[in-house]
Every structure is written in structure tokens, then in C-alpha cells.
Design a protein around this motif. Structure first.
Motif, mmCIF file in Angstrom:
data_model
loop_
_atom_site.group_PDB
_atom_site.id
_atom_site.type_symbol
_atom_site.label_atom_id
_atom_site.label_comp_id
_atom_site.label_asym_id
_atom_site.label_seq_id
_atom_site.Cartn_x
_atom_site.Cartn_y
_atom_site.Cartn_z
ATOM 1 N N PRO A 25 59.938 -6.202 33.190
ATOM 2 C CA PRO A 25 61.231 -6.671 32.689
ATOM 3 C C PRO A 25 62.353 -5.760 33.186
ATOM 4 N N VAL A 26 63.578 -6.248 33.142
ATOM 5 C CA VAL A 26 64.736 -5.383 33.390
ATOM 6 C C VAL A 26 65.146 -4.868 32.015
ATOM 7 N N HIS A 27 64.890 -3.604 31.774
ATOM 8 C CA HIS A 27 64.993 -3.057 30.423
ATOM 9 C C HIS A 27 64.107 -3.921 29.510
ATOM 10 N N THR A 28 64.700 -4.693 28.605
ATOM 11 C CA THR A 28 63.841 -5.523 27.745
ATOM 12 C C THR A 28 63.995 -7.004 28.060
ATOM 13 N N THR A 29 64.668 -7.311 29.160
ATOM 14 C CA THR A 29 64.976 -8.713 29.447
ATOM 15 C C THR A 29 64.068 -9.271 30.529
ATOM 16 N N ARG A 30 63.556 -10.462 30.282
ATOM 17 C CA ARG A 30 62.817 -11.168 31.331
ATOM 18 C C ARG A 30 63.720 -12.319 31.789
ATOM 19 N N PRO A 31 64.405 -12.119 32.933
ATOM 20 C CA PRO A 31 65.470 -13.082 33.273
ATOM 21 C C PRO A 31 64.970 -14.311 34.037
ATOM 22 N N TRP A 32 63.901 -14.899 33.566
ATOM 23 C CA TRP A 32 63.362 -16.105 34.198
ATOM 24 C C TRP A 32 62.766 -16.982 33.130
ATOM 25 N N GLN A 33 62.555 -18.261 33.492
ATOM 26 C CA GLN A 33 61.746 -19.112 32.632
ATOM 27 C C GLN A 33 60.793 -19.899 33.515
ATOM 28 N N LEU A 34 59.647 -20.214 32.953
ATOM 29 C CA LEU A 34 58.581 -20.864 33.718
ATOM 30 C C LEU A 34 58.352 -22.255 33.152
ATOM 31 N N GLU A 35 58.302 -23.245 34.056
ATOM 32 C CA GLU A 35 58.022 -24.621 33.629
ATOM 33 C C GLU A 35 56.906 -25.165 34.505
ATOM 34 N N PHE A 36 56.241 -26.169 34.011
ATOM 35 C CA PHE A 36 55.167 -26.789 34.798
ATOM 36 C C PHE A 36 55.499 -28.252 35.032
ATOM 37 N N ALA A 37 55.271 -28.700 36.257
ATOM 38 C CA ALA A 37 55.467 -30.114 36.580
ATOM 39 C C ALA A 37 54.351 -30.504 37.535
ATOM 40 N N ASP A 38 53.475 -31.400 37.101
ATOM 41 C CA ASP A 38 52.279 -31.745 37.889
ATOM 42 C C ASP A 38 51.574 -30.468 38.345
ATOM 43 N N ARG A 39 51.363 -30.342 39.649
ATOM 44 C CA ARG A 39 50.633 -29.162 40.123
ATOM 45 C C ARG A 39 51.594 -28.056 40.544
ATOM 46 N N THR A 40 52.820 -28.130 40.092
ATOM 47 C CA THR A 40 53.796 -27.118 40.494
ATOM 48 C C THR A 40 54.190 -26.281 39.288
ATOM 49 N N ALA A 41 54.305 -24.975 39.514
ATOM 50 C CA ALA A 41 54.865 -24.067 38.491
ATOM 51 C C ALA A 41 56.243 -23.670 38.993
ATOM 52 N N VAL A 42 57.231 -23.855 38.159
ATOM 53 C CA VAL A 42 58.618 -23.636 38.584
ATOM 54 C C VAL A 42 59.193 -22.452 37.814
ATOM 55 N N LEU A 43 59.625 -21.460 38.574
ATOM 56 C CA LEU A 43 60.199 -20.248 37.985
ATOM 57 C C LEU A 43 61.707 -20.313 38.213
ATOM 58 N N ARG A 44 62.464 -20.365 37.118
ATOM 59 C CA ARG A 44 63.927 -20.464 37.248
ATOM 60 C C ARG A 44 64.586 -19.184 36.765
ATOM 61 N N GLU A 45 65.544 -18.717 37.530
ATOM 62 C CA GLU A 45 66.346 -17.573 37.092
ATOM 63 C C GLU A 45 67.141 -17.979 35.860
ATOM 64 N N ARG A 46 67.124 -17.112 34.849
ATOM 65 C CA ARG A 46 67.938 -17.385 33.649
ATOM 66 C C ARG A 46 69.306 -16.780 33.847
ATOM 67 N N ASP A 98 71.729 -17.170 31.503
ATOM 68 C CA ASP A 98 72.451 -17.055 30.221
ATOM 69 C C ASP A 98 72.548 -15.595 29.768
ATOM 70 N N VAL A 99 71.777 -14.702 30.425
ATOM 71 C CA VAL A 99 71.833 -13.292 30.027
ATOM 72 C C VAL A 99 72.805 -12.598 30.974
ATOM 73 N N PRO A 100 73.951 -12.143 30.502
ATOM 74 C CA PRO A 100 74.895 -11.522 31.431
ATOM 75 C C PRO A 100 74.352 -10.203 31.966
ATOM 76 N N PRO A 101 74.585 -9.895 33.244
ATOM 77 C CA PRO A 101 74.086 -8.621 33.773
ATOM 78 C C PRO A 101 74.809 -7.444 33.133
ATOM 79 N N PRO A 102 74.153 -6.264 33.095
ATOM 80 C CA PRO A 102 74.813 -5.093 32.505
ATOM 81 C C PRO A 102 75.966 -4.621 33.393
#
Ligand SMILES: Cc1cc2nc3c(=O)[nH]c(=O)nc-3n(C[C@H](O)[C@H](O)[C@H](O)COP(=O)(O)O)c2cc1C
Length: 308
Positions: free
Chosen positions: A29-50, A52-56
Motif C-alpha cells: 500500500p501507499v502508507h495505508t491506502t490501496r489506490p486500486w479496485q479489482l473487478e471481474f468480467a468473464d475471464r478478465t480481471a480489471v484493476l482500476r486506479e482509484r 477518489d483518494v487525493p494524493p498527499p
């Protein structure tokens, strides 16, 4: 017909999705933040940058967010391979600079031994922010760690010799003055040059103030004794930063399989003059994105009651 290959046309199983999620969660993590979210669609795993968390304040461009996504992507690919699937990967950057990485497992493909080791290393990866013990990292480990990090997009090289160590130390010291109000960064430099005492978990900001922040010569001596890897990309920008993050985590996992711990230093490289200064002083092309320290953790035994 119900053959094992029928798995190819359905989505990830619940067990597989759980393993992939867990592996992505275990990326640094960056400090305590995990700035991504993971979704699944069929045989694909999609990692999206979050976004909504402003950078320090010390990272106004959000460089760490991209590097962290790259590190999470390496874990995702390692997990897909570890589960025995081929991993087809794609990185897309939207007009506003947000990163989405997709990993598809279209067919069965057995992981190589080194891929299997790196998959298993995901849960064993350790951060060690204190000075490493005196045992040097063997040359074959240095070579293997550098080789997994380097790619056409990312250059990886070890800081070598006193002059390079002093060049790096001067830039870290410059950053310490630029970030003089940032106690976390002062604490990081202090820990880098301090051997951990058994049982100690970290150094509080107050502790850093009491223990003097090292000067550039102390830092240089420490860097010269340690294995410090510089990761630089050919160009800068969101995709390059994600590529740097992939390299960070690939190096970290490889090091873990070899019994090494590591720590990751990006904060000084948020200053553009430190990035260009580092490339100049080490006489290397590209844009430095991260420094990594590797070694064998070693603690000084804690004094027992009655010891002098
Ligand atoms: C992109 C990125 C940049 C980081 N930069 C720094 C840094 O400059 N200094 C530092 O002390 N830790 C840095 N970290 C380390 C983490 O903030 C975190 O403390 C560390 O990985 C411990 O968490 P872990 O045990 O889950 O790995 C960075 C992590 C990431 C993902």
C-alpha cells in the motif's frame, strides 16, 4: 461436453476470484491506502486506479498511485500464472490520465518454477525499513533481482561504488531539506542508518526527532554497503509509472524467494530536480521512478534488565 477445458469459456471460479483478490490486496500500500479496485468480467480481471483518494501534498502528481497500481498488477499477473492460466495483459490510460489494467486468462498454461516461486512469495514479502545486517547480498541474487525488474520499458541497475553512493546520498539529503517539515521522511532516513533493536517495530516521528537524521556521508556509507536498486523508465507519464510499479514488485517478489527483505523509496523522486539529478549523477538514461533497498534483516539483541 464437460471437459476441464470448458473452464476456458466461463468466468473465474469463486475460489480463483478469491485468490486473485487476496494476492492483489497483498501488494504494497501507499502508507495505508490501496489506490486500486479489482473487478471481474468473464475471464478478465480489471484493476482500476482509484481517483477518489487525493494524493498527499508531497506527491501532487499522484505518481505513487500509479506505481502502486503497477505493483498490484504484478501480483495479479503472478496469481493468474500461479493458478495455471496464461495471462494476457493490457494497460489503458484514459484522457484524464486514469489507469486501467486488464488481465485475461484465456487458456491453461503451467507456471514455470520461478513463476510458481514468485506466486508463493506474494504472502511472504516483507518490508524492512531499518539498516540491513552486514551479510552481503550474493552476486547471483543481485543479478536475478535486477533481471526480473528490467524490461524494454524499465531500466534497472545497482548503485555501485563510493562516488555513486555519495551522489545518491546528496540527493536524498537535498530532499530531506526540501521536505524539512515532513517527519515521515526524516524518520525514514534515520531508520535507514539505524540497526533495529529486537522487538522494535518502527520509529515514531518523535523518535526521529530525538535520533539525529543522518548527514550525506553517513547515508553514503550505508548505501555503499547495501544493495540499492534504481528503477528508471524510458519516458515519464502514467503508463511508464505503472511499468515502474510492475518492476518494483517483480524485484520484491524475486528477492523474497531468495530470503531477502526490501524497502521502497519514492518520495525524494517526487521532486523533478531529484529525478534529473539522479539520472545525471549515475550517468544513466531515462527517468528514475523508484529506489529499492534489499538485504538480510538483522536486529541487535535488546538489552536485558541488568545488562550494562
Ligand atoms: C508506490 C509506493 C511508494 C512508496 N514509497 C515509500 C517511500 O518513499 N518511503 C517509505 O518509507 N515507504 C514507501 N512505501 C511503502 C509503503 O508505504 C508501506 O509502508 C510498505 O510497503 C509497508 O507495507 P507492506 O508491509 O504491506 O508492504 C511506498 C509504497 C508504494 C506502493
Amino acid at each position: 461436453m464437460n471437459t476441464p477445458w470448458a473452464e476456458q469459456v466461463v468466468g473465474w471460479s469463486a475460489d480463483e476470484a478469491e485468490v486473485l483478490s487476496e494476492c492483489v490486496h497483498r501488494a504494497p500500500p501507499v502508507h495505508t491506502t490501496r489506490p486500486w479496485q479489482l473487478e471481474f468480467a468473464d475471464r478478465t480481471a480489471v484493476l482500476r486506479e482509484r481517483r477518489d483518494v487525493p494524493p498527499p501534498p508531497h506527491d501532487p502528481e499522484g505518481r505513487d498511485r500509479k506505481i502502486a497500481c503497477g505493483a498490484a498488477l504484478t501480483n495479479l499477473v503472478a496469481a493468474v500464472r500461479g493458478l495455471g492460466w496464461a495471462a494476457d495483459m493490457d494497460i489503458a490510460v484514459s484522457a484524464d490520465g486514469a489507469v486501467t489494467a486488464s488481465v485475461t486468462g484465456p487458456r491453461r498454461s503451467r507456471a514455470s518454477d520461478s513463476e510458481a516461486h514468485r506466486f508463493r512469495a506474494i504472502g511472504d514479502r516483507r518490508v524492512h525499513e531499518w539498516a540491513f545486517g552486514p551479510r552481503p547480498v550474493p552476486p547471483e541474487d543481485l543479478e536475478a533481482v535486477r533481471d526480473v525488474a528490467a524490461s524494454p520499458a524499465v531500466g534497472a541497475w545497482w548503485v555501485g561504488g563510493g562516488a555513486e553512493a555519495l551522489g545518491v546520498a546528496r540527493l536524498l539529503d537535498y530532499a530531506a531539506r526540501a521536505y524539512h517539515a515532513n517527519l515521515d521522511y526524516q524518520r525514514e532516513l534515520t531508520m535507514w542508518t539505524t540497526r533495529r533493536v529486537d522487538g522494535a517495530v518502527g520509529l515514531s516521528a518523535g523518535g526521529a526527532a530525538r535520533v539525529r537524521v543522518p548527514d550525506e556521508f553517513q547515508l553514503a556509507a550505508r548505501i555503499e554497503r547495501e544493495a540499492v536498486l534504481v528503477l528508471a523508465t524510458r519516458t515519464d507519464g502514467p503508463e511508464s509509472q505503472v511499468r515502474a510499479g510492475e518492476a518494483v514488485q517483480a524485484a520484491w517478489l524475486e528477492a523474497t524467494t531468495r530470503g531477502l527483505a526490501a524497502s521502497l523509496v519514492t518520495q525524494p523522486l517526487h521532486l523533478s530536480e531529484v529525478r534529473t539529478g539522479l539520472a545525471d549523477r549515475l550517468d544513466r538514461p531515462g527517468v528514475p521512478q523508484a529506489l529499492m533497498r534489499f538485504g538480510h534483516p538483522a536486529a541487535i539483541p535488546a538489552a536485558r534488565p541488568g545488562d550494562d
